[in-house]
Each structure stands twice: as C-alpha cells, then as structure tokens.
Design an enzyme around this catalytic site. Structure first.
Site, PDB file in Angstrom:
ATOM      1  N   HIS A 126      13.331  -2.379  10.465  1.00 12.48           N
ATOM      2  CA  HIS A 126      13.494  -1.080  11.129  1.00 12.48           C
ATOM      3  C   HIS A 126      14.908  -0.869  11.666  1.00 12.48           C
ATOM      4  O   HIS A 126      15.289   0.265  11.965  1.00 12.48           O
ATOM      5  CB  HIS A 126      12.451  -0.915  12.230  1.00 12.48           C
ATOM      6  CG  HIS A 126      11.066  -0.741  11.709  1.00 12.48           C
ATOM      7  ND1 HIS A 126      10.740   0.233  10.789  1.00 12.48           N
ATOM      8  CD2 HIS A 126       9.915  -1.431  11.944  1.00 12.48           C
ATOM      9  CE1 HIS A 126       9.455   0.145  10.489  1.00 12.48           C
ATOM     10  NE2 HIS A 126       8.940  -0.861  11.161  1.00 12.48           N
ATOM     11  N   SER A 179       1.571  -9.014   8.510  1.00 10.47           N
ATOM     12  CA  SER A 179       0.224  -9.125   7.952  1.00 10.47           C
ATOM     13  C   SER A 179      -0.376 -10.504   8.188  1.00 10.47           C
ATOM     14  O   SER A 179      -1.548 -10.629   8.565  1.00 10.47           O
ATOM     15  CB  SER A 179       0.257  -8.821   6.450  1.00 10.47           C
ATOM     16  OG  SER A 179      -1.030  -8.935   5.890  1.00 10.47           O
ATOM     17  N   GLY A 203      -5.160  -2.072  -2.303  1.00  6.75           N
ATOM     18  CA  GLY A 203      -3.761  -2.143  -1.881  1.00  6.75           C
ATOM     19  C   GLY A 203      -3.420  -3.516  -1.348  1.00  6.75           C
ATOM     20  O   GLY A 203      -2.629  -3.658  -0.420  1.00  6.75           O
ATOM     21  N   ASP A 246      -5.448   2.254 -10.061  1.00  5.36           N
ATOM     22  CA  ASP A 246      -4.970   3.313  -9.177  1.00  5.36           C
ATOM     23  C   ASP A 246      -6.101   3.718  -8.248  1.00  5.36           C
ATOM     24  O   ASP A 246      -7.133   4.207  -8.702  1.00  5.36           O
ATOM     25  CB  ASP A 246      -4.520   4.508 -10.024  1.00  5.36           C
ATOM     26  CG  ASP A 246      -4.034   5.682  -9.197  1.00  5.36           C
ATOM     27  OD1 ASP A 246      -4.028   5.584  -7.952  1.00  5.36           O
ATOM     28  OD2 ASP A 246      -3.670   6.709  -9.805  1.00  5.36           O
ATOM     29  N   HIS A 264      -2.588   4.967   7.041  1.00  6.98           N
ATOM     30  CA  HIS A 264      -1.503   5.581   7.823  1.00  6.98           C
ATOM     31  C   HIS A 264      -0.317   6.011   6.964  1.00  6.98           C
ATOM     32  O   HIS A 264       0.581   6.698   7.457  1.00  6.98           O
ATOM     33  CB  HIS A 264      -1.070   4.674   8.983  1.00  6.98           C
ATOM     34  CG  HIS A 264      -0.293   3.453   8.608  1.00  6.98           C
ATOM     35  ND1 HIS A 264       0.342   2.674   9.547  1.00  6.98           N
ATOM     36  CD2 HIS A 264      -0.048   2.856   7.413  1.00  6.98           C
ATOM     37  CE1 HIS A 264       0.943   1.666   8.949  1.00  6.98           C
ATOM     38  NE2 HIS A 264       0.718   1.753   7.667  1.00  6.98           N
TER      39      HIS A 264
END
EC number: 2.1.1.69
Length: 359
Positions: A126, A179, A203, A246, A264
């Site tokens: 970040h 994670s 995912g 997908d 999110h």
C-alpha cells in the site's frame, strides 16, 4: 466559524489532532523504512522483554553510517509512540540517558512469524509507488466518475499487476502473508469445516488456503477453483485438485463453497452472479462459507477494528471498480437475493468475519 463555539481546551485538542492528521503520512512511511531496514524482525528476534539500544540495533544490522544510531533513535521514537515498540529509560555510567526498545504484540504481526508470514508485505504494497499514484487521481474520480487506479493507469489493478512482474510479486506477497495469518486463525476458530466431504475454494489462487484447511481435516476433498492461468502454475497440495474456470460462468459442485475476500472486489450485481452460481452448485441444506470484513452500519467508530475496515473500504474505492466493504445487512441481503434460505454470522478471525449462507 459563526455559530460554532468551543472552549480553549477543546480548541487546543482539536488543533493538535488536525496537525496530527496533516502529518499522518509519517507513520506508514516510517513503518516502511523500519521493515526495509529489518528493524522489526531484528527486535522480534531479541524476544519479548529484551531491549535494544539504537546503537545495538545499528550494530546488529551492520550499518556503516556513523549517524545511523541517531537516525534510528528518531525512527524508533515514532514506532514507540504508536505502540509498535515498547521503550524504557536507561541511565549510563557517565550520567547520560539512553532509551531502549523492545517487542510488542503489534510488532509480532509486522515481523515474520514461525510460518514466515507477516502483515509487513501488506503495508509495503500500500506504500508502493504503483498504488500510491492512484490516490492523486481520487479527486478526479469523485468529480468525473470512474476509479482512481484506472485513471492513473488506464486499467484496473489486477490487469496492471499481470503486466508488471515486480508489482505483481509485491502484490502477491502481501496477499499471501495476510491470508496465511488470517486462515490459521480461521482454522483454529471456525468448526464449520467439520463433517464436510468436499469443499470448493472459489478464487483460491495457489491453493494455500485449502491446504491449510485440509491439513487439519484430511478427509475433505479440496477443489481449488480459479482462472486457468492461475491454477496452471499452482503447486501440488495433498488432497487438493486444481480446477480452472470462470466463477461468473459456473462453479464446481461441493459440500460447501468457500469464498475469502472475494466479494469486496466486486459490485453487488457481480456478487449476485457469483452467489447464484454457487447456489446452483450446492445440494439442498449445503452452504456457502464467506470470509469478509464487515463495515459498521453507523459511521464514526474510533476503535481499531472499525478504523481498519474503513481504511480497507477507502482502498477499494481507490483501486477497484465497484469494490467495497459491506455491512452485515448488505451481506444478508445478497444471500437472500441469491436464493439462500438462511444467513448466519458465525465468528471473527483478525477482523475477518465468517458467515454462512445456507441453501
């Protein structure tokens, strides 16, 4: 301003806070340097209750700059002010005072743990120049529409990462560390994996999340589902099958479907498409297990958990088209609109909430 009255003490407090906010970039940038200089790992290795002086630290870090101890002192002072480090006063034999610094519980999470995982890479991503540039476009995004990151680079952050190997490495390292720490806590805290015959991680990336689940529950068959180019490079994990596809088209069948930090990144409409595919992949009385941050209904909370999720929501605003953190009611609404008969908020692991949507 007219009509706004405050006491001298309130003015003093308010102005001091305003100055702190005006200089608030100091903390993340000091932390960035502390991580890059290996200060936090070095202090953590000394162990709880063991103190190091700036000179000790400069020596351990093999710093040749003669001014390094003085410069480190100023960095350490900032970190101690924010409880990242502890400190104590020490009087030297010549009568001078020296400040010594030690590990704190916050430092524990910003330095490498026994698994080699840390929140530090999340801080580094970040503060990286790539996403930082997007913040300079947030004003234009609010005025003109669109997303700040897309305005900066002409594409979303995920497409950019696929084209910039160096940033992709920084990005993936940040996700992996966060994670690993969170999933370890989830596996310890949440008992909803018990009794499952199979679980699909939608995912799931490299399959590391499923590997942690199945290490504790070895009778479960794991299906790691992600885009073909993602799972194509994934390592082999015992009990885990990699499946490319997908999630907007279909999802593999399983006793349960697990989605961590997926929603999110997407709009409500996209989340509904994913959830409806999950619904179709489940038999009756089976469940979707959702792991996400939950933003409070009422703005203005000052606790660390609220500040953390509000920061993450602002990051979604700047980086991801349609992405946002959601309230509990918004998650319940998504579950209902996708056809699930029940919604349950189960437990929390380091501000990530586990929710069950049951068919």
């Amino acid at each position: 301003m007219a009509g706004m009255k405050s006491s001298p003490s309130q003015d003093e407090e308010a102005c001091v806070l305003a100055i702190q906010l005006a200089t608030s970039t100091v903390l993340p940038m000091i932390l960035k340097s502390a991580i890059e200089l290996d200060i936090l790992n070095t202090i953590s290795k000394a162990g709880p209750g063991n103190y190091l002086s700036p000179s000790d630290l400069a020596s351990k870090l093999l710093m040749s700059n003669p001014h390094a101890p003085i410069m480190l002192e100023r960095i350490l002072r900032v970190l101690a002010t924010y409880k990242v480090l502890g400190c104590k006063r020490s009087e030297l034999s010549n009568g001078e005072v020296e400040w010594l610094y030690c590990w704190t519980p916050v430092c524990k999470f910003l330095s490498n743990n026994e698994d080699g995982a840390s929140i530090a890479p999340l801080l580094l991503v970040h503060q990286d120049k790539v996403p930082m540039k997007s913040w300079y476009h947030l004003t234009d995004a609010v005025l003109d529409g669109g997303t700040a990151f897309n305005k900066a680079y002409g594409m979303n952050i995920f497409d950019y990462a696929s084209q910039d190997p160096q940033f992709n490495k920084v990005f993936n390292r940040s996700m992996a560390g966060h994670s690993t720490i969170t999933m370890k806590k989830i596996v310890e805290t949440y008992n909803g994996f018990e009794g499952l015959k199979s679980i699909v991680d939608v995912g799931g990336g490299s399959g590391a999340t499923l590997n942690m689940i199945i290490s504790k529950y070895p009778t479960i068959k794991g299906i790691n589902f992600d885009l073909p180019h993602v799972v194509g490079d994934s390592p082999i994990h015992p009990g885990v099958e990699h499946v490319g596809g997908d999630m907007f088209a279909s999802v593999p069948k399983g006793d349960a479907i697990f989605l961590k930090w997926i929603f999110h990144s997407w709009s409500d409409e996209d989340c509904l498409r994913i959830l409806k595919n999950c619904y179709e992949a489940l038999a009756d009385n089976k469940k979707v297990i959702v792991a996400e941050f939950i933003i409070p209904e009422v703005p203005g909370g000052s606790d660390d958990a609220t500040k953390s999720v509000v920061h993450l929501d602002a990051i979604m605003l700047a980086y991801v088209p349609g992405g946002k953190e959601r309230t509990e009611k918004e998650f319940e609404s998504l579950a209902t609109r996708a056809g699930f008969k029940s919604f349950r908020k189960v437990c929390c692991a380091f501000n990530t909430w586990i929710m069950e949507f049951s068919k």
